[in-house]
Design a protein around this motif. Structure first.
Motif, PDB file in Angstrom:
ATOM      1  N   ASP A 174      17.982 -26.650 -28.548  1.00  0.00           N
ATOM      2  CA  ASP A 174      16.900 -26.031 -29.314  1.00  0.00           C
ATOM      3  C   ASP A 174      17.012 -24.522 -29.134  1.00  0.00           C
ATOM      4  N   PRO A 225      16.636 -21.552 -31.515  1.00  0.00           N
ATOM      5  CA  PRO A 225      16.365 -20.799 -32.749  1.00  0.00           C
ATOM      6  C   PRO A 225      16.825 -19.346 -32.627  1.00  0.00           C
ATOM      7  N   HIS A 281      15.260 -16.557 -33.526  1.00  0.00           N
ATOM      8  CA  HIS A 281      14.225 -15.638 -33.059  1.00  0.00           C
ATOM      9  C   HIS A 281      13.038 -16.428 -32.506  1.00  0.00           C
ATOM     10  N   GLU A 282      12.350 -15.858 -31.551  1.00  0.00           N
ATOM     11  CA  GLU A 282      11.028 -16.326 -31.097  1.00  0.00           C
ATOM     12  C   GLU A 282      11.004 -17.845 -30.874  1.00  0.00           C
ATOM     13  N   SER A 283      11.654 -18.273 -29.815  1.00  0.00           N
ATOM     14  CA  SER A 283      11.880 -19.702 -29.610  1.00  0.00           C
ATOM     15  C   SER A 283      10.600 -20.504 -29.389  1.00  0.00           C
ATOM     16  N   TRP A 317       7.965 -20.261 -31.141  1.00  0.00           N
ATOM     17  CA  TRP A 317       7.324 -20.496 -32.435  1.00  0.00           C
ATOM     18  C   TRP A 317       8.231 -21.255 -33.412  1.00  0.00           C
ATOM     19  N   ASN A 318       9.535 -21.115 -33.260  1.00  0.00           N
ATOM     20  CA  ASN A 318      10.462 -21.614 -34.268  1.00  0.00           C
ATOM     21  C   ASN A 318      11.259 -22.808 -33.773  1.00  0.00           C
ATOM     22  N   GLU A 333      14.699 -24.770 -35.410  1.00  0.00           N
ATOM     23  CA  GLU A 333      15.672 -24.727 -36.493  1.00  0.00           C
ATOM     24  C   GLU A 333      16.154 -26.127 -36.845  1.00  0.00           C
TER      25      GLU A 333
END
Length: 312
Positions: A13, A15, A17-19, A21-22, A24
């Motif tokens: 996991d 992402p 940017h900004e792991s 919140w996001n 992918e």
């Protein structure tokens, strides 16, 4: 993915940017299936309850689950404790179900929403992970399955595979997010009909606000019955009872939960003789006729109603 129910998987996991919140879409490319158990033990076996404890490990993390079946409860509970030490990984539980529907339903504040179960367009694919409050449900015409939860709000339903997100390991903004012991519960609820016909909304509330009881010593008193609230329709939910912000009366708030038009009759077990409908800011709008302590009003699908109850 295999056809095992409650299959736990851990995926990368990471992402861009900004792991925190996001998430992918490509998290699904590499994952581990936790099919092996460290131990399986029968904890309880009685006419009213059965409990099987399953312990699994991944790297330095330990996942302990109690599979619980209770008499009279139509759902299988998974009481879960995770000692979590993973970074940039996501833990999910998957349930393959024999159901086909282009949309999955899920609870949101004061209602329910639908999301696609397919990736036919880029817009559909972008909704691969969706948020829900107490439940998500996949139903056909006469049968369905709900996944209930008491604090986990990420779901992914693609074709007939239902997944609930249990843990993540973000490193931004907190590099230690979620590390440590986490306890929660989710439940699998197969049912006849759709979520509306199967009381999924009610079971979701029971999962989050279970009835608690206690034994008290008798003090010579007499039997007494008191009901705080009576609403004559199951699809209307009492959401709040509170003192008014301006100190004038009691505020009660209700909402329609099942996408239905209806006329509702409500009665509350405290002292009042005047009912005023207000807006969400508790500004009075109109007086509602009150017959004793009961009053009636119309509701639209997923509408929220707020009333001020006053004693004059």
């Amino acid at each position: 993915l295999t056809d095992k129910g409650n299959l736990l998987t851990i995926s990368f996991d990471k992402p861009i940017h900004e792991s925190a919140w996001n998430l992918e879409f490509d998290y699904q490319k590499k994952f581990w299936e936790l099919t092996e158990a460290e131990s399986i033990e029968v904890i309880e076996s009685s006419p009213v309850r059965g409990v099987i404890r399953v312990v699994r490990k991944f790297n330095e993390s330990t996942i302990t689950q109690d599979y619980i079946l209770e008499k009279g409860k139509p759902a299988l509970d998974f009481d879960t404790t995770v000692d979590w030490h993973e970074r940039e990984k996501v833990l999910k539980a998957a349930f393959p179900v024999n159901i086909r529907n282009r949309n999955v339903s899920c609870e949101i504040a004061h209602g329910a929403a639908e999301y696609p179960t397919h990736y036919n367009t880029p817009y559909d694919k972008a909704k691969f992970e969706f948020c829900a409050h107490k439940w998500a449900d996949l139903s056909e015409g006469g049968y369905g399955v709900s996944i209930l939860n008491d604090c986990k709000y990420g779901y992914n339903v693609h074709d007939n595979i239902m997944k609930i997100t249990l843990m993540r390991g973000p490193v931004c903004p907190d590099p230690l997010g979620d590390i440590g012991v986490n306890s929660f519960r989710y439940s699998l609820y197969p049912h006849a009909g759709t979520w509306r016909e199967a009381d999924t909304v009610k079971l979701g509330f029971m999962e989050n606000n279970p009835l608690t009881t206690s034994f008290v010593k008798g003090n010579g008193g007499s039997d007494k019955e008191l009901s705080l609230c009576s609403i004559d329709l199951d699809n209307v939910v009492l959401d709040a009872v509170k003192p008014a912000q301006d100190g004038n009366g009691i505020i009660v708030r209700m909402y329609e939960a099942e996408t239905r038009h209806c006329t509702v009759k409500a009665e509350f077990g405290f002292d009042y003789n005047k009912v005023i409908e207000t807006n969400l800011m508790e500004v009075d709008e109109q007086e509602i006729e009150c017959d004793g302590k009961a009053f009636s009003f119309a509701m639209k699908p997923h509408e929220v109603k707020t009333f001020r109850l006053i004693r004059e």
